[in-house]
Write a protein that holds these residues in place. Sequence first.
Motif, PDB file in Angstrom:
ATOM      1  N   LEU A   1      20.513  10.189   7.275  1.00  0.00           N
ATOM      2  CA  LEU A   1      19.569  11.013   8.032  1.00  0.00           C
ATOM      3  C   LEU A   1      18.153  10.479   7.880  1.00  0.00           C
ATOM      4  CD1 LEU A   1      20.199  14.818   7.516  1.00  0.00           C
ATOM      5  CD2 LEU A   1      20.214  13.531   9.619  1.00  0.00           C
ATOM      6  N   ARG A   2      17.834  10.109   6.656  1.00  0.00           N
ATOM      7  CA  ARG A   2      16.506   9.611   6.387  1.00  0.00           C
ATOM      8  C   ARG A   2      16.269   8.307   7.154  1.00  0.00           C
ATOM      9  NH1 ARG A   2      12.506  10.390   2.872  1.00  0.00           N
ATOM     10  NH2 ARG A   2      11.229   8.565   2.522  1.00  0.00           N
TER      11      ARG A   2
ATOM     12  N   PHE B   1      -0.424  17.559  11.597  1.00  0.00           N
ATOM     13  CA  PHE B   1       0.198  18.675  12.313  1.00  0.00           C
ATOM     14  C   PHE B   1       1.501  19.089  11.653  1.00  0.00           C
ATOM     15  CE2 PHE B   1       0.638  14.550  14.413  1.00  0.00           C
ATOM     16  CZ  PHE B   1       1.999  14.335  14.429  1.00  0.00           C
TER      17      PHE B   1
ATOM     18  N   LEU C   1       6.105   4.747  17.044  1.00  0.00           N
ATOM     19  CA  LEU C   1       4.907   3.946  16.747  1.00  0.00           C
ATOM     20  C   LEU C   1       4.939   2.605  17.476  1.00  0.00           C
ATOM     21  CD1 LEU C   1       4.348   4.690  12.950  1.00  0.00           C
ATOM     22  CD2 LEU C   1       3.239   5.732  14.935  1.00  0.00           C
TER      23      LEU C   1
ATOM     24  N   SER D   1      14.245  17.905  12.121  1.00  0.00           N
ATOM     25  CA  SER D   1      13.636  16.751  12.752  1.00  0.00           C
ATOM     26  C   SER D   1      14.665  15.924  13.506  1.00  0.00           C
ATOM     27  CB  SER D   1      12.989  15.866  11.694  1.00  0.00           C
ATOM     28  OG  SER D   1      12.080  16.624  10.954  1.00  0.00           O
TER      29      SER D   1
ATOM     30  N   LEU E   1      22.303  12.160   2.108  1.00  0.00           N
ATOM     31  CA  LEU E   1      21.257  12.372   3.114  1.00  0.00           C
ATOM     32  C   LEU E   1      20.616  11.079   3.594  1.00  0.00           C
ATOM     33  CD1 LEU E   1      19.388  15.462   1.660  1.00  0.00           C
ATOM     34  CD2 LEU E   1      20.733  15.370   3.751  1.00  0.00           C
TER      35      LEU E   1
ATOM     36  N   HIS F   1       5.238  11.535   6.810  1.00  0.00           N
ATOM     37  CA  HIS F   1       6.014  12.737   7.138  1.00  0.00           C
ATOM     38  C   HIS F   1       6.493  13.353   5.829  1.00  0.00           C
ATOM     39  CE1 HIS F   1       9.155  14.548  10.154  1.00  0.00           C
ATOM     40  NE2 HIS F   1       8.623  15.446   9.373  1.00  0.00           N
TER      41      HIS F   1
ATOM     42  N   TRP G   1      10.528   7.485  13.954  1.00  0.00           N
ATOM     43  CA  TRP G   1       9.075   7.254  13.928  1.00  0.00           C
ATOM     44  C   TRP G   1       8.745   5.799  14.219  1.00  0.00           C
ATOM     45  CZ3 TRP G   1       6.145  10.990  14.946  1.00  0.00           C
ATOM     46  CH2 TRP G   1       6.370  12.272  14.441  1.00  0.00           C
TER      47      TRP G   1
ATOM     48  N   TRP H   1       9.659  17.924   2.850  1.00  0.00           N
ATOM     49  CA  TRP H   1      11.095  18.098   2.620  1.00  0.00           C
ATOM     50  C   TRP H   1      11.365  19.109   1.524  1.00  0.00           C
ATOM     51  CZ3 TRP H   1      11.688  15.669   6.692  1.00  0.00           C
ATOM     52  CH2 TRP H   1      11.153  14.414   6.933  1.00  0.00           C
TER      53      TRP H   1
ATOM     54  N   LEU I   1      15.082  18.048   7.327  1.00  0.00           N
ATOM     55  CA  LEU I   1      15.618  16.808   7.875  1.00  0.00           C
ATOM     56  C   LEU I   1      16.438  17.101   9.119  1.00  0.00           C
ATOM     57  CD1 LEU I   1      16.892  14.489   5.024  1.00  0.00           C
ATOM     58  CD2 LEU I   1      15.250  13.946   6.799  1.00  0.00           C
TER      59      LEU I   1
ATOM     60  N   LEU J   1       1.472   6.777   9.247  1.00  0.00           N
ATOM     61  CA  LEU J   1       2.072   8.088   9.496  1.00  0.00           C
ATOM     62  C   LEU J   1       2.862   8.499   8.252  1.00  0.00           C
ATOM     63  CD1 LEU J   1       3.821   9.331  12.665  1.00  0.00           C
ATOM     64  CD2 LEU J   1       5.081   9.428  10.523  1.00  0.00           C
TER      65      LEU J   1
ATOM     66  N   LEU K   1      15.615   9.131  10.712  1.00  0.00           N
ATOM     67  CA  LEU K   1      14.267   9.640  10.931  1.00  0.00           C
ATOM     68  C   LEU K   1      13.254   8.498  10.867  1.00  0.00           C
ATOM     69  CD1 LEU K   1      13.033  12.377  11.437  1.00  0.00           C
ATOM     70  CD2 LEU K   1      12.598  12.565   8.993  1.00  0.00           C
TER      71      LEU K   1
ATOM     72  N   ALA L   1      11.576  11.665  -0.884  1.00  0.00           N
ATOM     73  CA  ALA L   1      10.200  11.178  -0.905  1.00  0.00           C
ATOM     74  C   ALA L   1       9.625  11.200   0.513  1.00  0.00           C
ATOM     75  CB  ALA L   1      10.167   9.769  -1.465  1.00  0.00           C
ATOM     76  N   PRO L   2       8.289  11.265   0.635  1.00  0.00           N
ATOM     77  CA  PRO L   2       7.688  11.245   1.967  1.00  0.00           C
ATOM     78  C   PRO L   2       8.103   9.995   2.735  1.00  0.00           C
ATOM     79  CG  PRO L   2       6.041  11.734   0.294  1.00  0.00           C
ATOM     80  CD  PRO L   2       7.307  11.355  -0.424  1.00  0.00           C
ATOM     81  N   LEU L   3       8.216  10.172   4.029  1.00  0.00           N
ATOM     82  CA  LEU L   3       8.508   9.045   4.893  1.00  0.00           C
ATOM     83  C   LEU L   3       7.167   8.454   5.328  1.00  0.00           C
ATOM     84  CD1 LEU L   3      11.049   7.852   6.386  1.00  0.00           C
ATOM     85  CD2 LEU L   3      10.295   9.187   8.331  1.00  0.00           C
ATOM     86  N   VAL L   4       6.966   7.174   5.082  1.00  0.00           N
ATOM     87  CA  VAL L   4       5.685   6.543   5.416  1.00  0.00           C
ATOM     88  C   VAL L   4       5.921   5.380   6.367  1.00  0.00           C
ATOM     89  CG1 VAL L   4       3.639   5.384   4.508  1.00  0.00           C
ATOM     90  CG2 VAL L   4       4.767   7.146   3.140  1.00  0.00           C
ATOM     91  N   LYS L   5       5.218   5.391   7.484  1.00  0.00           N
ATOM     92  CA  LYS L   5       5.336   4.301   8.450  1.00  0.00           C
ATOM     93  C   LYS L   5       3.933   3.801   8.786  1.00  0.00           C
ATOM     94  CE  LYS L   5       8.685   3.434  10.134  1.00  0.00           C
ATOM     95  NZ  LYS L   5       9.770   2.544   9.588  1.00  0.00           N
TER      96      LYS L   5
ATOM     97  N   TRP M   1       5.391  20.158  12.043  1.00  0.00           N
ATOM     98  CA  TRP M   1       6.378  19.451  12.866  1.00  0.00           C
ATOM     99  C   TRP M   1       7.709  20.184  12.824  1.00  0.00           C
ATOM    100  CZ3 TRP M   1       6.098  15.990  16.496  1.00  0.00           C
ATOM    101  CH2 TRP M   1       7.207  15.212  16.836  1.00  0.00           C
TER     102      TRP M   1
ATOM    103  N   VAL N   1      15.461  20.138   1.997  1.00  0.00           N
ATOM    104  CA  VAL N   1      15.841  18.881   2.645  1.00  0.00           C
ATOM    105  C   VAL N   1      16.737  19.137   3.840  1.00  0.00           C
ATOM    106  CG1 VAL N   1      17.137  16.764   2.363  1.00  0.00           C
ATOM    107  CG2 VAL N   1      15.568  17.512   0.581  1.00  0.00           C
TER     108      VAL N   1
ATOM    109  N   VAL O   1       3.296  16.303   9.297  1.00  0.00           N
ATOM    110  CA  VAL O   1       3.036  14.901   9.634  1.00  0.00           C
ATOM    111  C   VAL O   1       1.529  14.671   9.618  1.00  0.00           C
ATOM    112  CG1 VAL O   1       3.253  13.112  11.407  1.00  0.00           C
ATOM    113  CG2 VAL O   1       5.116  14.763  11.068  1.00  0.00           C
TER     114      VAL O   1
END
Lengths: 101, 154
Positions: free
Chosen positions: A78-79, B86, A90, B147, A75, B117, A86, B120, B144, B115, A82, B8-12, B88, B140, B100
């Motif tokens: 895909l991650r 929100f 941003l 999105s 995966l 996300h 973002w 999962w 995934l 941000l 994604l 794991a969470p996606l952090v930006k 998503w 997942v 998100v």
Amino acid sequence: MTACPVVCDALGDSTRREILEALRRKPASVGQLASVLPVSRPAVSQHLKVLHTAGLVGFREEGTRNVYHLRPEGLEPLRRWLDEFWQDALDSFAAFVESQD
Amino acid sequence: MPVDTAVAPLVKTVTVACSVEPAFTLFTSRIADWWPLATHSVGGTAAESVTIEPHVGGRIVETLTGGSEHVWGTITAWEPSRRVAFSWHPGRPAAEATHVEVTFVALGAATELTLVHTGWQSVAGGAARRAGYDTGWDGVLASLVASVQAAERA
């Protein structure tokens, strides 16, 4: 946006997603998968080939049959995709804020 | 890569050159002016605009040429100048939503926007988990793919 990775195409089919869901519960052979899914053995084999190429499943030889299992690391593309999604959004926002000055 | 990292969470984070109040306002009420709609939408070239309805329960809506709509998600937290969150699910049923959250923190005269996300693990088939074969894949796939494919349809 960059093209969706191979893994995304592999997942873009409901039968393949069902196969993955089945494998998520338990590793299985082609025959076992065909017995719980409404598709033929050759069709299951074909789908597994696509999933294997995409890196989403692996297999172990057990006697005369292959037993398939999930590869969660499959995966990762895909991650990454994604992540870029973002990042682009941003970056676009930051550029817009700059343009407001 | 290990399973826990894969889900794991996606952090930006991004730092923008204004204070938190305008940052929040520009991010939400002016989303149509900055969101890269051509590449990040369900309708692609047919996508005309995107709007955030500014309250909890409000929708994030993509409008297409001709007036039809795609709902991307629903506002779950609305704290002007601080935080907006929100669900998503662009291009997918609400039942397959991930989540998100965007927070705004003052950084001198600038704003650091983070941000996150997540979701999962919670979507699609958590009940099917089996002891001894928990790969961390619960949800997942659905989330995934939701999105990624939604955006990819552009």
